[in-house]
Design a protein around this motif. Structure first.
Motif, PDB file in Angstrom:
ATOM      1  N   VAL A 187       0.834  -1.209   0.000  1.00 59.97           N
ATOM      2  CA  VAL A 187       0.000   0.000   0.000  1.00 59.97           C
ATOM      3  C   VAL A 187       0.866   1.255   0.000  1.00 59.97           C
ATOM      4  CG1 VAL A 187      -1.706   1.316   1.310  1.00 59.97           C
ATOM      5  CG2 VAL A 187      -1.948  -1.163   1.102  1.00 59.97           C
ATOM      6  N   LEU A 188       1.932   1.255   0.811  1.00 57.73           N
ATOM      7  CA  LEU A 188       2.823   2.420   0.845  1.00 57.73           C
ATOM      8  C   LEU A 188       3.548   2.600  -0.480  1.00 57.73           C
ATOM      9  CD1 LEU A 188       4.360   2.143   4.421  1.00 57.73           C
ATOM     10  CD2 LEU A 188       2.714   3.830   3.583  1.00 57.73           C
ATOM     11  N   ARG A 189       3.882   1.489  -1.133  1.00 63.48           N
ATOM     12  CA  ARG A 189       4.581   1.605  -2.416  1.00 63.48           C
ATOM     13  C   ARG A 189       3.720   2.315  -3.457  1.00 63.48           C
ATOM     14  NH1 ARG A 189       5.388  -2.443  -7.408  1.00 63.48           N
ATOM     15  NH2 ARG A 189       6.738  -1.073  -8.587  1.00 63.48           N
ATOM     16  N   ILE A 190       2.442   1.946  -3.549  1.00 63.16           N
ATOM     17  CA  ILE A 190       1.607   2.533  -4.590  1.00 63.16           C
ATOM     18  C   ILE A 190       1.090   3.918  -4.211  1.00 63.16           C
ATOM     19  CG2 ILE A 190       0.898   0.252  -5.410  1.00 63.16           C
ATOM     20  CD1 ILE A 190      -1.824   0.739  -4.096  1.00 63.16           C
ATOM     21  N   ASP A 210       2.658   7.081  -8.136  1.00 61.74           N
ATOM     22  CA  ASP A 210       1.278   7.503  -8.426  1.00 61.74           C
ATOM     23  C   ASP A 210       0.404   6.314  -8.819  1.00 61.74           C
ATOM     24  OD1 ASP A 210       1.765  10.200  -7.984  1.00 61.74           O
ATOM     25  OD2 ASP A 210       2.510  10.507 -10.017  1.00 61.74           O
ATOM     26  N   LEU A 211       0.860   5.098  -8.552  1.00 60.20           N
ATOM     27  CA  LEU A 211       0.095   3.910  -8.945  1.00 60.20           C
ATOM     28  C   LEU A 211      -1.265   3.839  -8.278  1.00 60.20           C
ATOM     29  CD1 LEU A 211       2.917   1.207  -8.940  1.00 60.20           C
ATOM     30  CD2 LEU A 211       1.768   2.178 -10.933  1.00 60.20           C
ATOM     31  N   TYR A 212      -1.412   4.487  -7.115  1.00 60.52           N
ATOM     32  CA  TYR A 212      -2.696   4.449  -6.421  1.00 60.52           C
ATOM     33  C   TYR A 212      -3.822   5.051  -7.256  1.00 60.52           C
ATOM     34  CZ  TYR A 212      -2.447   9.438  -5.390  1.00 60.52           C
ATOM     35  OH  TYR A 212      -2.405  10.807  -5.505  1.00 60.52           O
ATOM     36  N   LEU A 213      -3.465   5.936  -8.199  1.00 59.34           N
ATOM     37  CA  LEU A 213      -4.483   6.570  -9.040  1.00 59.34           C
ATOM     38  C   LEU A 213      -5.148   5.576  -9.983  1.00 59.34           C
ATOM     39  CD1 LEU A 213      -2.567   9.861  -9.870  1.00 59.34           C
ATOM     40  CD2 LEU A 213      -4.558   9.616  -8.379  1.00 59.34           C
ATOM     41  N   ARG A 214      -4.598   4.360 -10.112  1.00 57.97           N
ATOM     42  CA  ARG A 214      -5.255   3.316 -10.892  1.00 57.97           C
ATOM     43  C   ARG A 214      -6.396   2.668 -10.121  1.00 57.97           C
ATOM     44  NH1 ARG A 214      -0.084   0.102 -13.589  1.00 57.97           N
ATOM     45  NH2 ARG A 214       0.768   1.894 -14.737  1.00 57.97           N
ATOM     46  N   TYR A 215      -6.485   2.974  -8.828  1.00 56.20           N
ATOM     47  CA  TYR A 215      -7.480   2.326  -7.982  1.00 56.20           C
ATOM     48  C   TYR A 215      -8.477   3.309  -7.374  1.00 56.20           C
ATOM     49  CZ  TYR A 215      -3.598  -0.992  -8.139  1.00 56.20           C
ATOM     50  OH  TYR A 215      -2.576  -1.809  -8.562  1.00 56.20           O
ATOM     51  N   GLN A 230      -9.387   7.813  -6.339  1.00 49.58           N
ATOM     52  CA  GLN A 230      -9.141   9.213  -6.675  1.00 49.58           C
ATOM     53  C   GLN A 230      -8.001   9.775  -5.842  1.00 49.58           C
ATOM     54  OE1 GLN A 230     -12.570  11.727  -6.544  1.00 49.58           O
ATOM     55  NE2 GLN A 230     -13.709  10.546  -8.062  1.00 49.58           N
ATOM     56  N   GLY A 231      -7.403  10.854  -6.342  1.00 51.11           N
ATOM     57  CA  GLY A 231      -6.241  11.438  -5.697  1.00 51.11           C
ATOM     58  C   GLY A 231      -6.481  11.895  -4.269  1.00 51.11           C
ATOM     59  N   GLY A 232      -7.711  12.326  -3.948  1.00 47.43           N
ATOM     60  CA  GLY A 232      -8.000  12.818  -2.612  1.00 47.43           C
ATOM     61  C   GLY A 232      -7.914  11.758  -1.521  1.00 47.43           C
ATOM     62  N   LEU A 233      -7.909  10.490  -1.903  1.00 43.28           N
ATOM     63  CA  LEU A 233      -7.851   9.405  -0.918  1.00 43.28           C
ATOM     64  C   LEU A 233      -6.425   8.993  -0.577  1.00 43.28           C
ATOM     65  CD1 LEU A 233     -10.773   7.154  -2.196  1.00 43.28           C
ATOM     66  CD2 LEU A 233     -10.808   8.814  -0.339  1.00 43.28           C
ATOM     67  N   ARG A 234      -5.430   9.658  -1.161  1.00 44.01           N
ATOM     68  CA  ARG A 234      -4.038   9.269  -0.921  1.00 44.01           C
ATOM     69  C   ARG A 234      -3.640   9.289   0.561  1.00 44.01           C
ATOM     70  NH1 ARG A 234       1.098  11.703  -4.272  1.00 44.01           N
ATOM     71  NH2 ARG A 234       2.514   9.932  -3.917  1.00 44.01           N
ATOM     72  N   PRO A 235      -3.989  10.344   1.327  1.00 40.95           N
ATOM     73  CA  PRO A 235      -3.581  10.346   2.740  1.00 40.95           C
ATOM     74  C   PRO A 235      -4.115   9.139   3.511  1.00 40.95           C
ATOM     75  CG  PRO A 235      -4.311  12.529   2.069  1.00 40.95           C
ATOM     76  CD  PRO A 235      -4.673  11.601   0.963  1.00 40.95           C
ATOM     77  N   TYR A 236      -5.331   8.708   3.193  1.00 44.80           N
ATOM     78  CA  TYR A 236      -5.918   7.568   3.892  1.00 44.80           C
ATOM     79  C   TYR A 236      -5.183   6.277   3.549  1.00 44.80           C
ATOM     80  CZ  TYR A 236      -9.630  10.999   4.549  1.00 44.80           C
ATOM     81  OH  TYR A 236     -10.331  12.124   4.871  1.00 44.80           O
ATOM     82  N   LEU A 237      -4.757   6.150   2.280  1.00 50.25           N
ATOM     83  CA  LEU A 237      -3.988   4.976   1.902  1.00 50.25           C
ATOM     84  C   LEU A 237      -2.641   4.941   2.612  1.00 50.25           C
ATOM     85  CD1 LEU A 237      -4.607   4.703  -1.950  1.00 50.25           C
ATOM     86  CD2 LEU A 237      -5.435   3.162  -0.188  1.00 50.25           C
ATOM     87  N   VAL A 238      -1.984   6.097   2.656  1.00 48.63           N
ATOM     88  CA  VAL A 238      -0.681   6.153   3.328  1.00 48.63           C
ATOM     89  C   VAL A 238      -0.832   5.784   4.802  1.00 48.63           C
ATOM     90  CG1 VAL A 238       1.194   7.680   4.040  1.00 48.63           C
ATOM     91  CG2 VAL A 238       0.262   7.846   1.721  1.00 48.63           C
ATOM     92  N   SER A 258      -3.190   3.974   6.166  1.00 46.42           N
ATOM     93  CA  SER A 258      -3.537   2.553   6.279  1.00 46.42           C
ATOM     94  C   SER A 258      -2.308   1.674   6.101  1.00 46.42           C
ATOM     95  CB  SER A 258      -4.590   2.191   5.227  1.00 46.42           C
ATOM     96  OG  SER A 258      -5.776   2.928   5.433  1.00 46.42           O
ATOM     97  N   GLY A 259      -1.467   2.003   5.104  1.00 48.15           N
ATOM     98  CA  GLY A 259      -0.257   1.222   4.881  1.00 48.15           C
ATOM     99  C   GLY A 259       0.685   1.278   6.065  1.00 48.15           C
ATOM    100  N   ALA A 260       0.849   2.480   6.632  1.00 53.64           N
ATOM    101  CA  ALA A 260       1.729   2.628   7.794  1.00 53.64           C
ATOM    102  C   ALA A 260       1.191   1.856   8.987  1.00 53.64           C
ATOM    103  CB  ALA A 260       1.880   4.109   8.143  1.00 53.64           C
ATOM    104  N   LEU A 261      -0.132   1.901   9.186  1.00 50.82           N
ATOM    105  CA  LEU A 261      -0.732   1.186  10.314  1.00 50.82           C
ATOM    106  C   LEU A 261      -0.579  -0.326  10.156  1.00 50.82           C
ATOM    107  CD1 LEU A 261      -2.357   1.225  12.918  1.00 50.82           C
ATOM    108  CD2 LEU A 261      -4.457   1.308  11.538  1.00 50.82           C
ATOM    109  N   LEU A 262      -0.792  -0.834   8.945  1.00 47.86           N
ATOM    110  CA  LEU A 262      -0.618  -2.270   8.718  1.00 47.86           C
ATOM    111  C   LEU A 262       0.819  -2.704   8.973  1.00 47.86           C
ATOM    112  CD1 LEU A 262      -2.767  -2.749   5.487  1.00 47.86           C
ATOM    113  CD2 LEU A 262      -3.218  -3.749   7.729  1.00 47.86           C
ATOM    114  N   GLY A 263       1.787  -1.904   8.496  1.00 41.99           N
ATOM    115  CA  GLY A 263       3.184  -2.228   8.755  1.00 41.99           C
ATOM    116  C   GLY A 263       3.511  -2.224  10.236  1.00 41.99           C
ATOM    117  N   LEU A 264       2.968  -1.236  10.971  1.00 40.25           N
ATOM    118  CA  LEU A 264       3.206  -1.156  12.406  1.00 40.25           C
ATOM    119  C   LEU A 264       2.596  -2.351  13.137  1.00 40.25           C
ATOM    120  CD1 LEU A 264       4.236   0.417  14.855  1.00 40.25           C
ATOM    121  CD2 LEU A 264       2.067   1.682  14.864  1.00 40.25           C
ATOM    122  N   LEU A 265       1.380  -2.723  12.748  1.00 37.43           N
ATOM    123  CA  LEU A 265       0.748  -3.889  13.362  1.00 37.43           C
ATOM    124  C   LEU A 265       1.559  -5.154  13.104  1.00 37.43           C
ATOM    125  CD1 LEU A 265      -3.034  -3.255  12.563  1.00 37.43           C
ATOM    126  CD2 LEU A 265      -1.910  -3.135  14.790  1.00 37.43           C
ATOM    127  N   GLY A 266       2.128  -5.264  11.888  1.00 32.35           N
ATOM    128  CA  GLY A 266       2.971  -6.411  11.582  1.00 32.35           C
ATOM    129  C   GLY A 266       4.196  -6.462  12.478  1.00 32.35           C
TER     130      GLY A 266
END
Length: 250
Positions: free
Chosen positions: A17-20, A25-30, A32-40, A42-50
């Motif tokens: 998730v953090l990579r895209i 800008d790969l996240y834009l394939r999935y 809209q641009g406004g959702l980028r902060p939420y993806l970042v 989420s990716g950080a939280l998943l990594g921390l939980l791991g």
């Protein structure tokens, strides 16, 4: 190593998730641009939980408890009971494969196949006047803007104007072809199709991205199916690289 499977899976998904979302800008394939902060986030939280899960598992292994599976409660149990918790089904490791695939080989944006499945779905609009187009030719329009004006504009604002559209190529019947864009409201899962039939030049290869310049050719009666899809008589077709954001917003 099997005891670390859940932690590895969490970290892999978080890294993907953090990579895209953060490193490209790969996240834009999935989405809209406004959702980028939420993806970042989420990716950080998943990594921390791991990482936390891996630390708890290591602590359990060190002290001979099942803390990782019971929220860090240190319960002294027999070694054979601990060993039964460590085993787990081997097939669970298969869950790592889709996460690793997303990390290493992110899928492409939706293309002609998705567009063909959505040809019949269009936003309901009424015939009426549209705002005046900006001065100067060619005027840059999105594919959906051109389509709306061509099919519903009672003032015929496209008449006599040179228009420039950008999209990917989808095939039609015979020699017909279209410049097409997918529109999203939130993410790729809700994508709908806008397309314009191109007259004149031969069709480039399907899914090729192009910028087409030309003039509108009226067809059918405004607001009726006979006016769809709109037609552009092209004077130039230029092949381009796929844009970083391949979708139009709805």
């Amino acid at each position: 190593m099997r005891r670390y499977g859940p932690a590895v899976l969490l970290m892999l998904v978080g890294a993907a998730v953090l990579r895209i979302a953060l490193l490209s800008d790969l996240y834009l394939r999935y989405v809209q641009g406004g959702l980028r902060p939420y993806l970042v986030a989420s990716g950080a939280l998943l990594g921390l939980l791991g990482l936390v899960r891996a630390a708890l598992t290591a602590r359990a292994a060190r002290y001979g408890t099942d803390a990782a599976d019971h929220g860090a409660h240190l319960v002294v149990e027999r070694h054979d009971h601990l060993h039964s918790h460590e085993g787990g089904p081997r097939v669970a490791w298969l869950l790592v494969l889709p996460a690793a695939a997303l990390l290493l080989f992110p899928p492409p944006a939706l293309g002609s196949y998705s567009a063909a499945r959505d040809e019949a779905r269009r936003a309901a609009e009424s015939v009426g006047a549209f705002p005046a187009l900006p001065a100067g030719d060619p005027v840059d329009l999105s594919v959906s803007q051109f389509g709306s004006r061509a099919v519903y504009d009672s003032e015929y604002s496209l008449r006599g104007r040179t228009v420039r559209l950008t999209g990917f190529v989808t095939p039609g019947d015979g020699d017909a072809w279209y410049v097409t864009r997918l529109r999203v409201a939130c993410c790729a899962a809700d994508a709908t199709t806008s397309k314009v039939e191109i007259r004149g030049p031969d069709a480039p290869e399907t899914d090729t991205w192009v910028t087409v310049t030309g003039t509108w050719r009226p067809r059918g009666e405004l607001g009726f199916p006979s006016a769809w899809p709109p037609v552009l008589h092209a004077t130039t077709v230029v092949r381009i690289a796929e844009p970083s954001d391949p979708y139009e917003e709805r």
